[in-house]
Design a protein around this motif. Structure first.
Motif, PDB file in Angstrom:
ATOM      1  N   PRO A 296       0.796  -1.232   0.000  1.00  0.00           N
ATOM      2  CA  PRO A 296       0.000   0.000   0.000  1.00  0.00           C
ATOM      3  C   PRO A 296       0.831   1.285   0.000  1.00  0.00           C
ATOM      4  CG  PRO A 296      -0.215  -1.197   2.090  1.00  0.00           C
ATOM      5  CD  PRO A 296       0.441  -2.115   1.120  1.00  0.00           C
ATOM      6  N   PHE A 297       2.000   1.285   0.669  1.00  0.00           N
ATOM      7  CA  PHE A 297       2.709   2.551   0.835  1.00  0.00           C
ATOM      8  C   PHE A 297       4.059   2.623   0.129  1.00  0.00           C
ATOM      9  CE2 PHE A 297       0.163   1.942   4.793  1.00  0.00           C
ATOM     10  CZ  PHE A 297      -0.873   2.755   4.372  1.00  0.00           C
ATOM     11  N   SER A 298       4.273   1.763  -0.844  1.00  0.00           N
ATOM     12  CA  SER A 298       5.541   1.795  -1.572  1.00  0.00           C
ATOM     13  C   SER A 298       5.798   3.197  -2.128  1.00  0.00           C
ATOM     14  CB  SER A 298       5.523   0.798  -2.720  1.00  0.00           C
ATOM     15  OG  SER A 298       5.279  -0.490  -2.224  1.00  0.00           O
ATOM     16  N   THR A 299       6.895   3.784  -1.750  1.00  0.00           N
ATOM     17  CA  THR A 299       7.334   5.141  -2.141  1.00  0.00           C
ATOM     18  C   THR A 299       6.269   6.233  -1.902  1.00  0.00           C
ATOM     19  OG1 THR A 299       6.635   5.057  -4.459  1.00  0.00           O
ATOM     20  CG2 THR A 299       8.835   4.203  -3.951  1.00  0.00           C
ATOM     21  N   ALA A 300       5.320   5.933  -1.037  1.00  0.00           N
ATOM     22  CA  ALA A 300       4.249   6.911  -0.812  1.00  0.00           C
ATOM     23  C   ALA A 300       4.484   7.749   0.433  1.00  0.00           C
ATOM     24  CB  ALA A 300       2.905   6.196  -0.709  1.00  0.00           C
ATOM     25  N   GLY A 328       2.458 -17.400  14.712  1.00  0.00           N
ATOM     26  CA  GLY A 328       2.088 -16.134  15.346  1.00  0.00           C
ATOM     27  C   GLY A 328       1.737 -15.040  14.365  1.00  0.00           C
ATOM     28  N   LYS A 329       1.437 -13.878  14.924  1.00  0.00           N
ATOM     29  CA  LYS A 329       1.012 -12.720  14.161  1.00  0.00           C
ATOM     30  C   LYS A 329       2.203 -12.130  13.384  1.00  0.00           C
ATOM     31  CE  LYS A 329      -1.775  -8.721  15.098  1.00  0.00           C
ATOM     32  NZ  LYS A 329      -2.063  -7.712  16.110  1.00  0.00           N
ATOM     33  N   THR A 330       1.932 -11.606  12.230  1.00  0.00           N
ATOM     34  CA  THR A 330       2.966 -10.946  11.452  1.00  0.00           C
ATOM     35  C   THR A 330       2.868  -9.439  11.675  1.00  0.00           C
ATOM     36  OG1 THR A 330       2.584 -12.612   9.773  1.00  0.00           O
ATOM     37  CG2 THR A 330       3.980 -10.759   9.165  1.00  0.00           C
ATOM     38  N   TYR A 331       3.989  -8.808  12.017  1.00  0.00           N
ATOM     39  CA  TYR A 331       3.994  -7.363  12.180  1.00  0.00           C
ATOM     40  C   TYR A 331       4.596  -6.719  10.943  1.00  0.00           C
ATOM     41  CZ  TYR A 331       2.698  -8.142  16.978  1.00  0.00           C
ATOM     42  OH  TYR A 331       2.020  -8.524  18.087  1.00  0.00           O
ATOM     43  N   ILE A 332       3.888  -5.767  10.436  1.00  0.00           N
ATOM     44  CA  ILE A 332       4.387  -5.065   9.249  1.00  0.00           C
ATOM     45  C   ILE A 332       4.437  -3.576   9.572  1.00  0.00           C
ATOM     46  CG2 ILE A 332       4.031  -4.597   6.799  1.00  0.00           C
ATOM     47  CD1 ILE A 332       2.132  -7.077   6.816  1.00  0.00           C
ATOM     48  N   TRP A 333       5.616  -2.993   9.390  1.00  0.00           N
ATOM     49  CA  TRP A 333       5.699  -1.567   9.661  1.00  0.00           C
ATOM     50  C   TRP A 333       6.569  -0.883   8.612  1.00  0.00           C
ATOM     51  CZ3 TRP A 333       8.714  -5.183  11.985  1.00  0.00           C
ATOM     52  CH2 TRP A 333      10.095  -4.940  12.067  1.00  0.00           C
ATOM     53  N   TRP A 334       6.453   0.426   8.545  1.00  0.00           N
ATOM     54  CA  TRP A 334       7.218   1.230   7.590  1.00  0.00           C
ATOM     55  C   TRP A 334       8.107   2.209   8.348  1.00  0.00           C
ATOM     56  CZ3 TRP A 334       6.550   0.904   2.123  1.00  0.00           C
ATOM     57  CH2 TRP A 334       5.574  -0.018   1.728  1.00  0.00           C
ATOM     58  N   CYS A 335       9.338   2.407   7.852  1.00  0.00           N
ATOM     59  CA  CYS A 335      10.240   3.371   8.492  1.00  0.00           C
ATOM     60  C   CYS A 335      11.151   4.002   7.436  1.00  0.00           C
ATOM     61  CB  CYS A 335      11.059   2.698   9.585  1.00  0.00           C
ATOM     62  SG  CYS A 335      12.175   1.462   8.948  1.00  0.00           S
TER      63      CYS A 335
END
Ligand SMILES: [Zn+2]
Length: 539
Positions: A296-300, A328-335
Motif C-alpha cells: 500500500p505505501f511503496s514510495t508513498a 504467530g502474528k505478522t507485524y508489518i511496519w514502515w520506516c
C-alpha cells in the motif's frame, strides 16, 4: 424555527448574480420552500480579494445570536466563507455555546447543510495552509521594505555599490555561468573546474589568487547567484555564551533580488543536488523502488528529516515484516529507508508506521472528510483551487496572448542578433572581447524573456474551467484509492504525498494536477484523524 441569513454583497456592478436584491429573493424563496421564518438577512458589502472592508452586518448578527434572537444562522455560498474560515470556526464555537445552529446553502439548489465539525476542521486546515503562505508573502515584503537585504562585501560576479546594492560585472558573471555549466551540463568535477580557470589565468576575487576545489564549491553553493540575498544565517548568542550560532534556514532573512540573478533556479538546484550527492542516490532509490506497487505505501511516505524539500528529493519509507513465531502474528511496519540503510546517525526520524493501522486511518480519513461530504467538499476545494490559480496569475501578471507572442518575437530577434555577433567574431570582423561585450547583455535579456515566456505559458496549462474536471478526477481517485477497503498504491500516489516527521507528525499534501501546480500542502493528518476519533466518542 427562526433563521438569520448571512451573505456578502459584491460592490462590483457587473456581478448581477450577487446583487443584494437577488440574494434576498433567494432567501425568501428558500424560506417558503423549506418553511422557516427569516429573522433578518444580514449582509456585508465590498469584497476586495480576500478582504472584507466592513463587517457591520456580521458583527450585528453575532450580537443578535448571543441574545438568542434566532435559532439558525444560514450562510449562503460556502465558498465565500472560505475566505475567513478561522473566523467562522471561532463563530462556530460560540454558536454551539449559545445553542444556535450553523447551516450552509448554495446557489442553484435548495439544500441546506448543517455544518459538522469534521468538515469545518478540514476547511480550517485549508485556511491555515493559505494563511501560512500569505504569511510568508507578507514577511517577504516586509523584509524588502525594511531593506534587510544587506549584501556581502566581496562576491565573485559583482561590484558592491552600497550596503544594499550590487552591480553585476559581466565578465565575472560569464565565468560564474561557465562554472555552473561545467558542473551541471558537462559533469566536470570541482577540481577540474578549478584547473581550467587557473589554466586560463582567471583569478579569484578575494585573494586574487588561484582557484581551489573549495573556492569553486563556494561559488556553486552561493544562492546570491539566483538572487537570494541571505542574512541572519547565524546569530551572536550573548552572555554567558559569546559565540556565533548557526540558525535554521527557517530563520534566515532572505530578500529576493531578481536583478542580482546570474543562474536559473533550475540549474542552481541541480548543482546543489549533485554537490549533496543526493541526485544519484535519489535516482538509484527510485529505480529500486519502482518495481513494487504491490504494497500500500511503496514510495508513498516520505521522510521529512533526511532531505531538503526544496529540492524535492525525499527518501521514502520502506516496508519491514517480522513474524515472531511460526503460527504467530505478522507485524508489518514502515520506516525511513535512509535511516534503515545508513544507521541511526543518518536520520533523526525514528518513527515506525504500522501498516494495518495506517491503512485503516487513511481509508477513514478519505471517507469521512471527502466522500461523506462530497458536495460541500468539492465546493470548498473548488474555491481553494480557484484562489491558488488566481494567485499564480497575479504572480505572473496579466496574461495575454499578444504579450506572449510579443515575447516570442523579442526572443527571436535577440537570438538573431546574438548569432550575428558570433558570426562576426568568427570572421574576425570584431574581436572576441567585443563579441563577449555585445553578447553578454543579450544573453541576460534572453534568459529573462525565456523565463517569463515559460511562466506565462505554463500558467495557461490550467484554466479555471479545467478545475471542475480536476476535482472530479480527484474524487474518482479517492474512490479508486480505497476500493475494497484496501489502499491502492498507484492511485494513492496520484492523490497525495504523505510526509513523516521525527516528532510523529504526519502531513498530507493533496494533489490535483499532474504538475502539482495546484496543491494543498501540509494538512495535519494526525490532528484530523484525532478529530474523527473524538467525534466518535461524542456520538
Ligand atoms: Zn529519514
Amino acid at each position: 424555527m427562526k433563521y438569520a441569513c448571512y451573505c456578502r454583497v459584491s460592490t462590483k456592478k457587473d456581478e448581477q448574480l450577487d446583487s443584494l436584491e437577488t440574494q434576498i429573493k433567494y432567501f425568501q424563496h428558500l424560506a417558503k420552500e423549506k418553511k422557516f421564518d427569516i429573522y433578518e438577512i444580514y449582509y456585508d458589502e465590498g469584497i476586495t480579494g480576500s478582504q472584507i472592508k466592513n463587517r457591520d452586518g456580521y458583527n450585528r448578527m453575532i450580537e443578535d445570536a448571543e441574545a438568542k434572537k434566532f435559532d439558525v444562522i444560514l450562510v449562503k455560498d460556502i465558498t465565500r466563507i472560505m475566505r475567513n474560515t478561522l473566523l467562522f470556526l471561532e463563530l462556530y464555537k460560540d454558536l454551539q455555546k449559545w445553542g444556535i445552529n450553523l447551516a450552509f446553502t448554495n446557489y442553484g439548489n435548495m439544500d441546506i447543510e448543517t455544518a459538522d465539525k469534521n468538515y469545518l476542521t478540514m476547511l480550517a486546515s485549508f485556511a491555515e495552509d493559505e494563511a501560512r503562505r500569505l504569511g510568508q508573502r507578507v514577511k517577504f515584503t516586509k523584509d524588502i521594505t525594511a531593506k534587510k537585504g544587506r549584501v556581502p562585501n566581496i562576491v565573485y560576479g559583482y561590484k558592491k555599490i552600497d550596503k544594499y546594492t550590487l552591480e553585476i560585472i559581466p565578465e565575472e558573471a560569464e565565468v560564474v555561468k561557465r562554472m555552473f555549466d561545467y558542473y551541471t551540463n558537462d559533469k566536470l568535477g570541482t577540481a577540474r573546474i578549478a584547473e581550467i580557470l587557473n589554466e586560463e589565468g582567471i583569478l579569484t576575487k578575494r585573494n586574487k589568487g588561484k582557484w581551489s576545489q573549495k573556492t569553486v564549491i563556494d561559488i556553486l553553493r552561493n544562492r546570491l547567484y539566483i538572487g537570494d540575498v541571505i542574512n541572519k544565517k547565524s546569530e551572536n548568542r550573548g552572555y554567558p555564551e559569546t559565540r556565533r550560532v548557526q540558525l535554521p534556514e527557517s530563520e534566515w532573512v532572505i530578500v529576493k533580488r531578481e536583478d542580482f540573478r546570474i543562474i536559473s533556479d533550475e540549474q542552481f538546484w541541480e548543482a546543489e543536488e549533485i554537490l549533496d550527492g543526493r541526485k544519484y542516490q535519489f535516482h538509484a532509490n527510485r529505480k529500486r523502488e519502482r518495481q513494487s506497487y504491490k504494497y500500500p505505501f511503496s514510495t508513498a511516505i516520505k521522510c521529512m528529516d533526511c532531505a531538503d524539500p526544496k529540492k524535492n528529493s525525499y527518501y521514502s519509507f520502506r516496508r519491514n515484516v517480522r513474524k515472531y513465531s511460526k503460527s504467530g502474528k505478522t507485524y508489518i511496519w514502515w520506516c525511513c529507508s535512509y535511516r534503515n540503510a545508513h544507521g541511526a546517525n543518518s536520520c533523526p526520524n525514528t518513527i515506525t508506521i504500522d501498516e494495518r493501522d495506517f491503512e485503516e486511518q487513511l481509508i477513514t480519513f478519505f471517507k469521512s472528510y471527502f466522500l461523506d461530504n462530497k458536495k460541500s467538499m468539492s465546493e470548498a476545494v473548488l474555491e481553494v483551487l480557484k484562489r491558488k490559480l488566481e494567485e499564480q496569475n497575479q504572480d505572473v501578471g496579466e496574461e495575454n496572448p499578444e504579450d506572449l507572442s510579443a515575447i516570442a518575437d523579442e526572443i527571436d530577434k535577440l537570438e538573431k542578433q546574438k548569432k550575428n555577433y558570433v558570426e562576426m567574431g568568427g570572421e574576425g570582423i570584431i574581436t572576441f572581447q567585443e563579441v563577449r561585450e555585445y553578447v553578454t547583455p543579450i544573453n541576460k535579456k534572453l534568459e529573462e524573456l525565456k523565463l517569463q515566456y515559460s511562466r506565462m505559458n505554463n500558467e495557461k496549462n490550467i484554466k479555471e474551467s479545467d478545475i471542475n474536471k480536476l476535482i472530479s478526477n480527484f474524487f474518482e481517485n479517492i474512490e479508486k484509492t480505497i476500493e475494497g477497503d484496501k489502499i491502492n498504491n498507484q492511485y494513492l500516489k496520484r492523490l497525495v504525498d504523505i510526509k513523516s516527521r521525527h516528532d510523529g507528525a504526519i502531513f498530507i499534501d493533496l494533489k490535483f494536477d499532474d504538475n502539482e501546480e495546484l496543491k494543498v500542502s501540509n494538512l495535519p493528518f494526525n490532528e484530523l484523524v484525532e478529530n474523527l476519533k473524538s467525534e466518535e466518542v461524542a456520538n
